[in-house]
Scaffold this active site. Structure first.
Site, short mmCIF file in Angstrom:
data_model
loop_
_atom_site.label_atom_id
_atom_site.label_comp_id
_atom_site.label_asym_id
_atom_site.label_seq_id
_atom_site.Cartn_x
_atom_site.Cartn_y
_atom_site.Cartn_z
N TYR A 161 0.19 -5.06 1.69
CA TYR A 161 -0.41 -5.09 0.35
C TYR A 161 -0.05 -3.82 -0.43
N PHE B 267 -11.69 -11.30 -9.60
CA PHE B 267 -12.87 -10.41 -9.63
C PHE B 267 -12.80 -9.40 -10.79
N ILE B 268 -11.84 -8.48 -10.74
CA ILE B 268 -11.83 -7.43 -11.77
C ILE B 268 -11.37 -8.02 -13.11
N ALA C 157 -2.96 -9.71 -12.16
CA ALA C 157 -2.66 -10.80 -11.21
C ALA C 157 -1.97 -10.24 -9.97
N THR D 79 -3.35 0.58 -7.57
CA THR D 79 -4.43 0.92 -6.63
C THR D 79 -4.20 2.28 -5.99
N ASP D 80 -5.28 2.91 -5.57
CA ASP D 80 -5.13 4.19 -4.87
C ASP D 80 -4.49 4.02 -3.49
N GLU D 81 -4.46 2.76 -2.99
CA GLU D 81 -3.88 2.54 -1.65
C GLU D 81 -2.40 2.90 -1.60
N GLU E 168 -1.99 -10.70 -5.26
CA GLU E 168 -2.68 -10.92 -3.99
C GLU E 168 -3.31 -9.58 -3.68
N SER F 89 3.53 -3.51 -1.41
CA SER F 89 3.93 -4.35 -2.55
C SER F 89 3.44 -3.75 -3.86
N LYS F 90 2.25 -3.15 -3.84
CA LYS F 90 1.73 -2.55 -5.08
C LYS F 90 2.55 -1.31 -5.45
N LEU G 236 -15.40 -6.13 1.73
CA LEU G 236 -16.51 -5.59 2.53
C LEU G 236 -17.90 -5.89 1.94
P1 NAD Z 1 -8.60 -10.90 -6.92
O1 NAD Z 1 -7.90 -11.29 -5.67
O2 NAD Z 1 -10.08 -11.08 -7.01
O3 NAD Z 1 -7.98 -11.68 -8.17
C1 NAD Z 1 -6.60 -11.87 -8.33
C2 NAD Z 1 -6.39 -12.89 -9.43
O4 NAD Z 1 -4.98 -13.06 -9.63
C3 NAD Z 1 -6.97 -14.29 -9.10
O5 NAD Z 1 -7.63 -14.82 -10.22
C4 NAD Z 1 -5.72 -15.11 -8.77
O6 NAD Z 1 -5.86 -16.48 -9.06
C5 NAD Z 1 -4.69 -14.43 -9.66
N1 NAD Z 1 -3.31 -14.63 -9.18
C6 NAD Z 1 -2.85 -14.44 -7.91
N2 NAD Z 1 -1.55 -14.74 -7.85
C7 NAD Z 1 -1.16 -15.10 -9.10
C8 NAD Z 1 0.06 -15.50 -9.69
N3 NAD Z 1 1.18 -15.59 -8.95
N4 NAD Z 1 0.09 -15.78 -11.01
C9 NAD Z 1 -1.04 -15.69 -11.76
N5 NAD Z 1 -2.23 -15.34 -11.26
C10 NAD Z 1 -2.29 -15.04 -9.95
O7 NAD Z 1 -8.19 -9.39 -7.17
P2 NAD Z 1 -9.04 -8.18 -7.78
O8 NAD Z 1 -9.81 -7.54 -6.70
O9 NAD Z 1 -9.71 -8.64 -9.01
O10 NAD Z 1 -7.84 -7.19 -8.15
C11 NAD Z 1 -7.18 -7.30 -9.42
C12 NAD Z 1 -6.09 -6.25 -9.49
O11 NAD Z 1 -6.65 -4.97 -9.33
C13 NAD Z 1 -5.03 -6.39 -8.41
O12 NAD Z 1 -3.78 -6.09 -9.01
C14 NAD Z 1 -5.41 -5.34 -7.39
O13 NAD Z 1 -4.26 -4.87 -6.71
C15 NAD Z 1 -6.00 -4.27 -8.27
N6 NAD Z 1 -7.03 -3.41 -7.66
C16 NAD Z 1 -8.10 -3.96 -7.02
C17 NAD Z 1 -9.08 -3.13 -6.50
C18 NAD Z 1 -10.31 -3.69 -5.80
O14 NAD Z 1 -11.09 -2.92 -5.25
N7 NAD Z 1 -10.53 -4.99 -5.80
C19 NAD Z 1 -8.98 -1.74 -6.66
C20 NAD Z 1 -7.86 -1.21 -7.30
C21 NAD Z 1 -6.89 -2.06 -7.81
O1 DAU Z 2 -8.73 1.11 -2.70
C1 DAU Z 2 -8.48 0.03 -3.55
C2 DAU Z 2 -8.34 -1.24 -2.74
O2 DAU Z 2 -9.64 -1.58 -2.26
C3 DAU Z 2 -7.76 -2.40 -3.54
O3 DAU Z 2 -6.44 -2.08 -3.93
C4 DAU Z 2 -7.75 -3.69 -2.73
O4 DAU Z 2 -7.32 -4.77 -3.54
C5 DAU Z 2 -9.17 -3.96 -2.26
O5 DAU Z 2 -9.19 -5.11 -1.44
C6 DAU Z 2 -9.74 -2.76 -1.50
O6 DAU Z 2 -9.05 -2.59 -0.23
P1 DAU Z 2 -9.83 -2.20 1.13
O7 DAU Z 2 -9.02 -2.65 2.25
O8 DAU Z 2 -10.28 -0.79 1.09
O9 DAU Z 2 -11.15 -3.13 0.92
P2 DAU Z 2 -11.96 -4.08 1.93
O10 DAU Z 2 -13.18 -4.51 1.19
O11 DAU Z 2 -11.11 -5.13 2.54
O12 DAU Z 2 -12.39 -3.07 3.08
C7 DAU Z 2 -13.15 -1.92 2.79
C8 DAU Z 2 -13.36 -1.17 4.09
O13 DAU Z 2 -14.23 -1.94 4.93
C9 DAU Z 2 -12.10 -0.97 4.89
O14 DAU Z 2 -12.15 0.28 5.53
C10 DAU Z 2 -12.13 -2.09 5.94
C11 DAU Z 2 -13.61 -2.28 6.19
N1 DAU Z 2 -14.05 -3.66 6.53
C12 DAU Z 2 -13.67 -4.68 5.71
C13 DAU Z 2 -14.04 -5.98 5.99
C14 DAU Z 2 -13.62 -7.12 5.08
C15 DAU Z 2 -14.85 -3.89 7.65
O15 DAU Z 2 -15.21 -2.95 8.37
N2 DAU Z 2 -15.22 -5.18 7.92
C16 DAU Z 2 -14.84 -6.24 7.15
O16 DAU Z 2 -15.20 -7.41 7.48
#
Ligand code: NAD
Ligand code: DAU
Length: 367
Positions: free
Chosen positions: A174, A12-13, A83, A134-136, A85, A177-178, A214
């Site tokens: 998660y 995604f990102i 990259a 991540t802020d988590e 999970e 690990s981060k 979400l």
């Molecule tokens: P995502 O799950 O959409 O994408 C992860 C990507 O990494 C995928 O393309 C997957 O194929 C690849 N990947 C997974 N395991 C791998 C491996 N072993 N080797 C190579 N590629 C691999 O994740 P995202 O939401 O795009 O998040 C990207 C990064 O940003 C992550 O590090 C996540 O912790 C961080 N992040 C995400 C959010 C959010 O809201 N989504 C917010 C803050 C930080």
């Molecule tokens: O804060 C940054 C993080 O945001 C990233 O590091 C993670 O990769 C990303 O997945 C995200 O984590 P969250 O757990 O906050 O996101 P998620 O979209 O899974 O959930 C957002 C909120 O919504 C959370 O409070 C749980 C709730 N939720 C989520 C799902 C999937 C629901 O209520 N119902 C749902 O079905």
């Protein structure tokens, strides 16, 4: 011409970042390394077909040989490590792969980058490594006493926020690990003088987000008149950032952030989950004219284990040092995002067929 090694660039990102960078910088090359797990999707990058500035390498960040070969062949100036999970619910179900990919994978990226960049005299030239965190990792904040109707603090002056010196206190496999990966990045900097920097971003949303998270899950379910599963009381709060704003922050931190530092990214778009779900119902109904999309679809389900109550970022450091701020207000970003999902049904159809159905059953049936 600078070369960026971007890992996870089919997710995604990562894919939004690759597209953002190639839109905003003409003379760069991006080497995109991705293992194409369930979350990786080359369809996100279809618009780059034939663009010589983008090279895709199908490889795993844990694979020392493959990653060393990428460094040897492409000699990247910079690394951006996306990259990972990334889904909390999956980490509760299967924590091991989170330690493998997010911790071991990061250690391998650091080791390969150091081996490739070390000039033999303790220097690394102009190379830079950015860890996308991540802020988590900070854990959870309390809900302030006074709230606006959308769940944001009524008195932000006196509310608590995550700052770069907030102690790390992760709760989910998660976020543990981060946080662990962040400690390795810091160790590489402090021990080897390695040129690294860390960004810690809040919740992203926008195009190409996999519908396990979400916002895209609720849009997808609403369109199909499926129940909208809200965890717990729906009052958990997240600080939402439109994905392009995150991409811009990474670009700026990579270019001008101070090495060895952490930069928080996000801020001032806090919303309660139930407010998000209601906005989506209303906007999807208006956009489609489908009167069956109503709040009757909402179903409160068993809460997520260890569910963090509130995230909120104080972006003061990145604003003061680099001039970055969140440009897209939530109302504008969510409208654009809903429009994108409505305009791209085939993308959604491709990612939600097959394995997604099994995941959904496992995660939500009987919850
Ligand atoms: P995502 O799950 O959409 O994408 C992860 C990507 O990494 C995928 O393309 C997957 O194929 C690849 N990947 C997974 N395991 C791998 C491996 N072993 N080797 C190579 N590629 C691999 O994740 P995202 O939401 O795009 O998040 C990207 C990064 O940003 C992550 O590090 C996540 O912790 C961080 N992040 C995400 C959010 C959010 O809201 N989504 C917010 C803050 C930080
Ligand atoms: O804060 C940054 C993080 O945001 C990233 O590091 C993670 O990769 C990303 O997945 C995200 O984590 P969250 O757990 O906050 O996101 P998620 O979209 O899974 O959930 C957002 C909120 O919504 C959370 O409070 C749980 C709730 N939720 C989520 C799902 C999937 C629901 O209520 N119902 C749902 O079905």
């Amino acid at each position: 011409m600078k070369t960026y090694l971007v890992t996870g660039g089919a997710g995604f990102i990562g894919s939004n970042f690759v597209l953002y960078m190639l839109r905003n910088h003409t003379a760069i090359k991006i080497v995109n390394v991705d293992a194409l797990t369930y979350a990786g999707n080359l369809e996100n990058l279809a618009s780059l077909e034939g663009d010589p500035r983008h090279v895709f390498v199908h490889a795993d960040i844990r694979d020392r040989e493959a990653i060393s070969a990428v460094f040897a062949e492409h000699q990247p100036d910079y690394v951006v490590n996306f990259a990972a999970e990334s889904h909390v619910d999956r980490s509760i179900e299967n924590p091991g792969v989170f330690a493998d990919t997010n911790v071991q994978g990061t250690v391998n990226m650091l080791a390969c980058a150091r081996a490739a960049w070390d000039d033999g005299n303790g220097g690394y030239g102009d190379h830079r490594y950015l860890q996308v965190s991540t802020d988590e990792v900070y854990g959870a904040l309390a809900i302030p006493e006074a709230l606006n109707a959308d769940g944001s603090p009524a008195d932000p002056e006196h509310a608590d926020f995550f700052r770069e010196d907030t102690p790390l206190s992760p709760h989910s496999p998660y976020s543990a690990s981060k946080a662990s990966a962040d400690f390795f990045v810091r160790a590489w900097h402090d021990t080897y003088g390695f040129p690294s920097v860390i960004t810690r971003c809040s919740n992203n949303y926008g195009p190409y987000q996999f519908p396990e998270k979400l916002i895209p899950l609720m849009i997808h379910n609403a369109l199909h008149h499926k129940e909208l599963p809200v965890y717990g009381d729906g009052l958990n709060v997240r600080d939402w950032l439109y994905v392009d704003d995150h991409c811009k922050a990474i670009d700026m931190v990579l270019a001008s952030g101070r090495l060895g530092e952490v930069y928080n990214v996000g801020g001032h778009n806090e919303r309660a989950n139930i407010y998000i779900v209601r906005t989506i119902i209303q906007q999807v109904r208006e956009a489609t004219g489908d009167e069956a999309i109503t709040e009757d679809l909402i179903r409160y389900v068993t809460d997520r284990a260890g569910h963090d109550r509130r995230y909120g970022i104080a972006p003061d450091k990145i604003r003061e040092e680099l001039g970055w701020y969140p440009e897209t207000p939530y109302e504008e970003g969510i409208a654009k995002t809903i429009r994108w999902y409505l305009d791209n049904p085939e993308w959604v159809e491709h990612v939600t067929s097959g394995a997604y159905q099994d995941y959904y059953e496992r995660m939500y049936a009987g919850r």
